[in-house]
Design an enzyme around this catalytic site. Sequence first.
Site, PDB file in Angstrom:
ATOM      1  N   ASP A 168     145.615  69.412  55.475  1.00  0.00           N
ATOM      2  CA  ASP A 168     144.488  69.870  54.842  1.00  0.00           C
ATOM      3  C   ASP A 168     144.102  71.180  54.644  1.00  0.00           C
ATOM      4  O   ASP A 168     142.781  71.841  54.443  1.00  0.00           O
ATOM      5  CB  ASP A 168     143.273  69.142  55.500  1.00  0.00           C
ATOM      6  CG  ASP A 168     142.983  69.727  57.163  1.00  0.00           C
ATOM      7  OD1 ASP A 168     143.723  70.069  57.604  1.00  0.00           O
ATOM      8  OD2 ASP A 168     141.763  69.481  57.226  1.00  0.00           O
TER       9      ASP A 168
ATOM     10  N   ASP B  75     148.582  73.640  57.096  1.00  0.00           N
ATOM     11  CA  ASP B  75     148.963  72.294  57.471  1.00  0.00           C
ATOM     12  C   ASP B  75     148.543  71.418  56.419  1.00  0.00           C
ATOM     13  O   ASP B  75     147.874  72.123  55.350  1.00  0.00           O
ATOM     14  CB  ASP B  75     148.032  72.116  58.694  1.00  0.00           C
ATOM     15  CG  ASP B  75     146.503  72.277  58.570  1.00  0.00           C
ATOM     16  OD1 ASP B  75     146.051  72.954  57.746  1.00  0.00           O
ATOM     17  OD2 ASP B  75     145.810  71.968  59.610  1.00  0.00           O
TER      18      ASP B  75
ATOM     19  N   ASP C 235     143.380  74.080  56.408  1.00  0.00           N
ATOM     20  CA  ASP C 235     142.405  74.731  57.013  1.00  0.00           C
ATOM     21  C   ASP C 235     143.021  75.823  58.206  1.00  0.00           C
ATOM     22  O   ASP C 235     142.361  76.619  58.739  1.00  0.00           O
ATOM     23  CB  ASP C 235     141.204  73.846  57.796  1.00  0.00           C
ATOM     24  CG  ASP C 235     141.739  72.953  58.922  1.00  0.00           C
ATOM     25  OD1 ASP C 235     142.909  72.873  59.178  1.00  0.00           O
ATOM     26  OD2 ASP C 235     141.070  72.186  59.511  1.00  0.00           O
TER      27      ASP C 235
ATOM     28  N   SER D 186     144.163  66.315  60.026  1.00  0.00           N
ATOM     29  CA  SER D 186     144.592  67.649  60.133  1.00  0.00           C
ATOM     30  C   SER D 186     146.276  67.590  60.254  1.00  0.00           C
ATOM     31  O   SER D 186     146.919  66.911  59.329  1.00  0.00           O
ATOM     32  CB  SER D 186     144.298  68.352  61.397  1.00  0.00           C
ATOM     33  OG  SER D 186     144.454  69.584  61.483  1.00  0.00           O
TER      34      SER D 186
END
Length: 577
Positions: free
Chosen positions: A305, A303, A307, A150
């Site tokens: 990734d 961010d 999400d 993340s």
Amino acid sequence: MQLEAATQSTINEWLNGNYDQQTKEEIQQLIDKEASTELTDAFYRSLEFGTGGLRGIMGAGSNRINKYTIGTATQGLSNYLLKKYPGQKVKVAIAHDSRNNSDYFAKIAADVFSANGIIVYFFSALRPTPELSFAIRELGCRSGVMLTASHNPKEYNGYKAYGADGGQFTSPDDTMVMDEVAAIKSIDEVKFNRDSSHVEIIGEEIDRLYLERITALSVSPEAISRQKDLKIVYSPIHGTGITLVPQALHRFGFRNLTLVEEQSTPDGNFPTVVYPNPEEKEALTLALNKAKEIDADLVLATDPDADRVGIAVKNNDGEFVLLNGNQTGSLLINYLLTAWQEKGKLDGDQYIVKTIVTTNLIDAIAKAKNVTCYNTLTGFKFIGQLITSLQGKKTFIGGGEESYGYLIGELVRDKDAVISCAFIAEMTAFYKDKGSSLYDALLDMYVEYGLYKEELVSLTKKGKTGAEEIKAMMEKFRSNPPLTLGGSKVSLLKDYELGVETDLATGEKTKLDFPKSDVLQFITADGSIISARPSGTEPKIKFYCSVNGPLADKSQFAAADAALGAKIKSLMDDLQA
């Protein structure tokens, strides 16, 4: 150099076991340097496979992210899947983000799954986490794995494990997977020899399908067509968002997108930021500079990734301000319910979802619009679980949590910054079409439903003693709850560990219908809330503070906001007294 016996035993196991030469040399170098602290941290325990998977610093060792800890996790997950679905053709999907080694670790996971006879759908290149969630359901997979840490610093990587509904595992399956991983006692139990006949490469065909489905969710295409030149600045902060967010915005109809070029190339070293976290103003510095340069209407940043999304808008003094996760989430829900209402689509069958530590402004909006608002425990997996349980019975409009994660529609079961970016842009166009900025829409919302202000206060307590201090604090709050906070009587105590809500005036107890979780909520007579929750991933105890009051007029916002800020300080002072 003296190390604890258990730590030394694990080091010996790695030096003499079936590990590659490069790993052994890395360990030997630490021994030769007498780096006892580094050796202890790398080997004093096995990296714990938690309810969401693995996360840690990369390197050699049992407490690090490497080929062997990734392999062990995948073998454990394989064992769980083969027991849960006996005699069936089990399929999984694998994706990875832009972090260093994410592609390598993804290949290791594919090796192990395929060696266990499991069919692997393997994304050909980096992709956002939510697209993996989409692919799991679309391809009829039983599980999926995302290689990401993340928004952690560059030294970290991780492994997110998903169930058949495209959401992260929840009870009882999360425990069953953890037990299978913990049961592996030797690296020799891990099957690393890839069976290429079980690995199928996927990519653009899933992208197209996902983007088509996202575009079909659009509620206000007419407003977008009139505001197609809305000036949007977007930064993927060196992450996976670059693969799909610009395409999603284009498909929605936006024609004036400016990328932050310095942050548009995926790079696991995240060279332009300290933390690749859209919650941090520093991570948005380049985007904000670009926005000022072109006089943008909206700033979006995702961010690594993709999400979670952070946004910035211009206030009425022409300055760009960052909105927090509660503000963006409230605006999104208010927009969606308003737009659905204007189209005559609200018929009592719809619902929204938030977590218990996310602003109650969302509850107030839903109540006014006569739409059910469900509250779940902290963690998007609980939102995903609820959506799955209500699928086909009620229609999920949208939802989210205060930590910058939102979802619109039922395409995935995790927070989704690709969908969120498209809808935040649509929302901005919707209000601009009515002659309003997004900042004015925020103030109008506060005038209509009340001014809600939230702050997160984190206390870091490191090590074994820190963990004991946090435990003692929670025990003290349980056994001896404060009587007043911020000058108002504490009327309710909600204990999610015991599953009980207590009316402190009458002593009456009511059952809470939630899974067990170490969270306490103090609710005062004037509607202030403090939620106390030890972090599951960091050595911290977190206090989520929420206060509210009326806002008669937009011109009074600054003064009212400052007064609520002072109230939060008073609440926290009383709690820690």
